[in-house]
Enzyme design. Structure first.
Site, PDB file in Angstrom:
ATOM      1  N   GLY A 100       0.770  -1.258   0.000  1.00  0.00           N
ATOM      2  CA  GLY A 100       0.000   0.000   0.000  1.00  0.00           C
ATOM      3  C   GLY A 100       0.786   1.284   0.000  1.00  0.00           C
ATOM      4  O   GLY A 100       0.207   2.353   0.176  1.00  0.00           O
ATOM      5  N   ILE A 142      -0.086   6.363   4.169  1.00  0.00           N
ATOM      6  CA  ILE A 142      -0.093   5.868   5.548  1.00  0.00           C
ATOM      7  C   ILE A 142       0.886   4.691   5.666  1.00  0.00           C
ATOM      8  O   ILE A 142       1.616   4.585   6.650  1.00  0.00           O
ATOM      9  CB  ILE A 142      -1.523   5.467   5.959  1.00  0.00           C
ATOM     10  N   VAL A 169      -3.754  -6.585  -5.849  1.00  0.00           N
ATOM     11  CA  VAL A 169      -4.398  -7.547  -4.932  1.00  0.00           C
ATOM     12  C   VAL A 169      -5.597  -8.256  -5.573  1.00  0.00           C
ATOM     13  O   VAL A 169      -6.117  -9.222  -5.017  1.00  0.00           O
ATOM     14  CB  VAL A 169      -4.823  -6.894  -3.593  1.00  0.00           C
ATOM     15  N   ALA A 221     -12.231   2.347  -4.556  1.00  0.00           N
ATOM     16  CA  ALA A 221     -13.592   2.329  -5.094  1.00  0.00           C
ATOM     17  C   ALA A 221     -13.614   3.262  -6.293  1.00  0.00           C
ATOM     18  O   ALA A 221     -12.777   4.175  -6.388  1.00  0.00           O
ATOM     19  CB  ALA A 221     -14.587   2.806  -4.042  1.00  0.00           C
ATOM     20  N   TYR A 268     -18.666   8.679   1.771  1.00  0.00           N
ATOM     21  CA  TYR A 268     -17.771   7.507   1.899  1.00  0.00           C
ATOM     22  C   TYR A 268     -18.441   6.276   1.269  1.00  0.00           C
ATOM     23  O   TYR A 268     -17.780   5.377   0.750  1.00  0.00           O
ATOM     24  CB  TYR A 268     -17.368   7.276   3.351  1.00  0.00           C
ATOM     25  N   LYS A 288     -15.339  -1.291   4.319  1.00  0.00           N
ATOM     26  CA  LYS A 288     -14.605  -1.259   5.598  1.00  0.00           C
ATOM     27  C   LYS A 288     -15.343  -2.063   6.676  1.00  0.00           C
ATOM     28  O   LYS A 288     -14.701  -2.650   7.558  1.00  0.00           O
ATOM     29  CB  LYS A 288     -14.363   0.181   6.052  1.00  0.00           C
ATOM     30  N   ILE A 291      -6.578  11.774   6.785  1.00  0.00           N
ATOM     31  CA  ILE A 291      -5.205  12.222   6.519  1.00  0.00           C
ATOM     32  C   ILE A 291      -5.092  12.527   5.027  1.00  0.00           C
ATOM     33  O   ILE A 291      -5.589  11.753   4.204  1.00  0.00           O
ATOM     34  CB  ILE A 291      -4.176  11.123   6.891  1.00  0.00           C
ATOM     35  N   THR A 313      -3.742  12.113   1.870  1.00  0.00           N
ATOM     36  CA  THR A 313      -2.892  11.193   1.111  1.00  0.00           C
ATOM     37  C   THR A 313      -3.386  11.190  -0.334  1.00  0.00           C
ATOM     38  O   THR A 313      -4.384  11.855  -0.655  1.00  0.00           O
ATOM     39  CB  THR A 313      -3.000   9.746   1.653  1.00  0.00           C
ATOM     40  N   LEU A 314      -2.720  10.397  -1.186  1.00  0.00           N
ATOM     41  CA  LEU A 314      -3.153  10.284  -2.579  1.00  0.00           C
ATOM     42  C   LEU A 314      -4.620   9.831  -2.646  1.00  0.00           C
ATOM     43  O   LEU A 314      -5.420  10.403  -3.387  1.00  0.00           O
ATOM     44  CB  LEU A 314      -2.256   9.288  -3.315  1.00  0.00           C
ATOM     45  N   ALA A 315      -4.985   8.829  -1.832  1.00  0.00           N
ATOM     46  CA  ALA A 315      -6.360   8.307  -1.852  1.00  0.00           C
ATOM     47  C   ALA A 315      -7.361   9.368  -1.404  1.00  0.00           C
ATOM     48  O   ALA A 315      -8.520   9.343  -1.818  1.00  0.00           O
ATOM     49  CB  ALA A 315      -6.469   7.067  -0.962  1.00  0.00           C
TER      50      ALA A 315
END
Ligand code: NAD
Ligand code: 0WE
Length: 255
Positions: free
Chosen positions: A13, A20, A65, A95, A155, A162, A191, A193-195
């Protein structure tokens, strides 16, 4: 002697130095662990290879994955080079962008399957391929988010994924306890991040989290990295099947 001296493991990841997974990698490295990394595709390979090298890692392997052959090849290679391993970090989610924007009831079957496959099923297959080379005392940690248990605006299908991921943590922990293998999740606050950069209005979410969290601040990749280090280490030898919140106490307040 570091907390992780003599321990070896693999991190899924890392996309870039904001990931992260990279915060976790740095903490593990500082604690003396030996690390292997996987990357999604060639464009990620260019970013992950230099990061891995900066921590002295020489095992850097491709792994989508969704592809069982690639997953099998990762653990086959780790078995060949290291024999057995002590930990696995799962920090992978995806997603379709439109499913994080459109009304939740518009989620397509394909979009649902994609999100659940990459973000939840992958923990099960990863664990299955890891089992033959996991030592007794080994630890697996995955990354989750509050949207699993609350309806967080936008989300959407990721929240469902999740929820499946957190439930999978409990079933895997229950099964693998007799092998002395632990499985836990860290539920991080938002946070950048790219995602997260692909999410409309993410700035507002960060501001809201900062104002409402008990600690009145956001959490960093380092905050998450240190908590994950604990769960991967022998300090957490009695902890399994848990969802450990690292969100500055955002989820425990109301009003
Ligand atoms: P990131 O973009 O840095 O990491 C996501 C990773 O998933 C990337 O490395 C990407 O290559 C990988 N990935 C996506 N599809 C994949 C596939 N098919 N095969 C292999 N890898 C694939 O973002 P991040 O925020 O560091 O996300 C890491 C984890 O943390 C995710 O599980 C995410 O849900 C979780 N999380 C993030 C936040 C946040 O606010 N950023 C909060 C809580 C939990
Ligand atoms: O798990 C996540 C994000 C995961 C994610 C992000 C993207 C953006 C780009 C999964 N798939 C995609 N697909 C893309 O095309 N987080 C916990 C971060 C996040 O995402 C949100 C959040 C938070 C926090 C979306 C809506 C609301 C809050």
């Amino acid at each position: 002697m570091g907390l992780m001296t003599g321990k070896r493991g693999v991190i899924f990841g890392v996309a870039n130095d904001k990931s992260i997974a990279w915060g976790i990698a740095q903490q593990l490295h500082e604690a003396g662990a030996e690390l292997a990394f996987t990357y999604l595709n060639e464009s990620m390979e260019r970013r992950v290879k230099p990061l891995a090298e900066s921590l002295g890692s020489t095992i850097v392997l491709p792994c989508d994955v969704q592809n069982d052959d690639e997953m099998a090849a990762v653990f086959a290679e780790l078995g060949k080079q290291w024999g057995e391993i002590d930990f696995v970090v799962h920090a992978v989610a995806f997603a379709n962008r439109e499913d994080l924007k459109n009304p939740f009831s518009q989620t397509s079957r394909e979009g649902f399957q994609l999100a659940l496959d990459i973000s939840a099923y992958s923990l099960i297959s990863m664990t299955r391929y890891a089992i033959p080379i996991l030592k007794p005392g080994a630890s697996i940690v995955t990354m989750t988010y509050l949207g699993s248990v609350r309806a967080v605006p936008a989300y959407n299908v990721m929240g469902v994924a999740k929820a499946a991921l957190e439930s999978s943590v409990r079933y895997l922990a229950a099964e693998l306890g007799e092998k002395e293998i632990r499985v836990n999740a860290v539920s991080a606050g938002p946070i950048k991040t790219l995602a997260a950069s692909g999410i409309g209005g993410f700035k507002d979410k960060l501001k809201f989290a900062e104002e409402r969290a008990a600690l009145r601040r956001l959490v960093s990749q380092d905050d998450v990295g240190r908590a994950t280090l604990y769960l991967l280490s022998d300090l957490a030898s009695g902890v399994t099947g848990e969802v450990h919140y690292v969100d500055g106490g955002f989820s425990i307040v109301a009003g």
